[in-house]
Write a protein that holds these residues in place. Structure first.
Motif, short mmCIF file in Angstrom:
data_model
loop_
_atom_site.label_atom_id
_atom_site.label_comp_id
_atom_site.label_asym_id
_atom_site.label_seq_id
_atom_site.Cartn_x
_atom_site.Cartn_y
_atom_site.Cartn_z
N ASP A 1 5.90 -5.42 3.76
CA ASP A 1 5.31 -6.55 4.47
C ASP A 1 4.44 -7.38 3.53
O ASP A 1 3.48 -6.88 2.95
N ALA A 2 4.75 -8.67 3.41
CA ALA A 2 4.02 -9.55 2.50
C ALA A 2 2.58 -9.76 2.97
O ALA A 2 1.69 -9.97 2.14
N ILE A 3 2.34 -9.71 4.27
CA ILE A 3 0.98 -9.90 4.78
C ILE A 3 0.09 -8.75 4.33
O ILE A 3 -1.04 -8.95 3.86
N ILE A 4 0.62 -7.53 4.44
CA ILE A 4 -0.14 -6.36 3.98
C ILE A 4 -0.36 -6.43 2.48
O ILE A 4 -1.46 -6.15 1.98
N ALA A 5 0.67 -6.84 1.75
CA ALA A 5 0.54 -6.95 0.29
C ALA A 5 -0.52 -7.97 -0.08
O ALA A 5 -1.33 -7.75 -0.99
N ARG A 6 -0.55 -9.10 0.63
CA ARG A 6 -1.55 -10.14 0.33
C ARG A 6 -2.96 -9.62 0.59
O ARG A 6 -3.89 -9.87 -0.19
N GLN A 7 -3.14 -8.90 1.68
CA GLN A 7 -4.45 -8.34 1.99
C GLN A 7 -4.88 -7.35 0.91
O GLN A 7 -6.04 -7.32 0.49
N ALA A 8 -3.93 -6.54 0.45
CA ALA A 8 -4.23 -5.55 -0.59
C ALA A 8 -4.65 -6.24 -1.88
O ALA A 8 -5.58 -5.80 -2.56
N LEU A 9 -3.98 -7.31 -2.23
CA LEU A 9 -4.30 -8.04 -3.45
C LEU A 9 -5.71 -8.61 -3.39
O LEU A 9 -6.47 -8.54 -4.37
N LYS A 10 -6.09 -9.14 -2.23
CA LYS A 10 -7.43 -9.68 -2.06
C LYS A 10 -8.50 -8.60 -2.23
O LYS A 10 -9.62 -8.88 -2.64
N MET A 11 -8.15 -7.35 -1.88
CA MET A 11 -9.10 -6.25 -1.98
C MET A 11 -9.23 -5.70 -3.39
O MET A 11 -10.02 -4.79 -3.64
N GLY A 12 -8.44 -6.22 -4.31
CA GLY A 12 -8.52 -5.75 -5.69
C GLY A 12 -7.49 -4.71 -6.05
O GLY A 12 -7.52 -4.16 -7.17
N ILE A 13 -6.57 -4.40 -5.12
CA ILE A 13 -5.48 -3.47 -5.44
C ILE A 13 -4.61 -4.11 -6.51
O ILE A 13 -4.33 -5.31 -6.47
N ARG A 14 -4.16 -3.32 -7.48
CA ARG A 14 -3.44 -3.88 -8.62
C ARG A 14 -1.91 -3.78 -8.50
O ARG A 14 -1.19 -4.35 -9.32
#
Length: 254
Positions: A111-124
């Motif tokens: 899911d791109a929405i989950i991926a985008r949220q993860a990126l904002k949190m600093g996940i690499r």
């Protein structure tokens, strides 16, 4: 990469047995599912020869890795939302014990929405279980080299339905640009492998030996990497990667 579901309490013992030395670079897999964890461990043991591979069922066992040179942490999302208290607690525990280690998520969805949220949190990095194994391994190499890997976000929002989508903020657009630049689409799997070894300070000769390549082939990959990063030498390559990982795009890729 097929991931199955299951659970057991033997992970901590298994992880300890896989620890080959405190001075070796270490990757930690934190995943409650036994078979999922075992699958990832086997892949990494094969691809990262000479590394410590420690597998745990939860962040509660992270103290067993204190003192190790942790270069990467793979954390199972286990069906949780990115904003769940459980996940945030896990990330806080990781930050407290391994503050310098990049964190990637292993998810059953792309899911791109989950991926985008993860990126904002600093996940690499965000790895779904539907990714081909070679792409997943190249993505991990890219993260180890200082980049970010979110293939779910490549082309997101440009599939013809943008008129019904809410306008994205400049920060979100910047994250997309950063991700598209560092995603695996910009580096071939072998280039990502070379980048990871370069990040560790390996010479061309050592890289050739570790990756079973000729010296000429390593030089060719480095030339391609430098052209893509608009870097003049090996030092600039690493500097460009650090800048991109920090979200400071000062040079446009060619």
């Amino acid at each position: 990469m097929q991931i199955f579901v299951g659970s057991t309490q033997v992970s901590d013992i298994t992880g300890t047995r896989r620890r080959m030395g405190r001075n070796a670079p270490t990757v930690i897999i934190i995943e409650h599912s036994t078979l999922a964890r075992t699958t990832v461990v086997k892949l990494l043991e094969r691809e990262l020869a000479g590394w410590n591979v420690i597998d745990l069922i939860s962040t509660e066992s992270l103290d067993s890795a204190l003192g190790a040179e942790v270069r990467l942490i793979v954390l199972g999302l286990a069906g949780r939302s990115v904003e769940s208290t459980s996940l945030r607690d896990d990330l806080a525990a990781i930050a407290a014990r391994c503050p310098e280690a990049p964190v990637t998520l292993l998810s059953g969805t792309d899911d791109a929405i989950i991926a985008r949220q993860a990126l904002k949190m600093g996940i690499r990095g965000f790895f779904s279980t539907s990714l081909p194994v070679d792409i997943a391994l190249a993505g991990l190499r890219l993260v180890l080299a200082g980049g970010t890997f979110f293939p779910q976000l490549l082309g997101a929002g440009t599939n013809g339905s943008s008129e019904h989508s809410p306008a994205r903020s400049e920060a979100e657009k910047s994250l997309d640009d950063r991700t598209q630049y560092l995603a695996i689409a910009d580096f071939t799997p072998r280039e990502a492998d070379v980048l990871a070894e370069l990040q560790c300070g390996c010479s061309n000769k050592v890289i050739a030996g570790k990756l079973n390549l000729s010296g000429h082939t390593v030089k060719m990959h480095l030339q391609h990497i430098m052209r893509k990063l608009q870097a003049q030498n090996r030092t600039e390559v690493v500097a460009r990667l650090i800048q991109r990982a920090a979200g400071r795009p000062d040079v446009s890729p060619s």
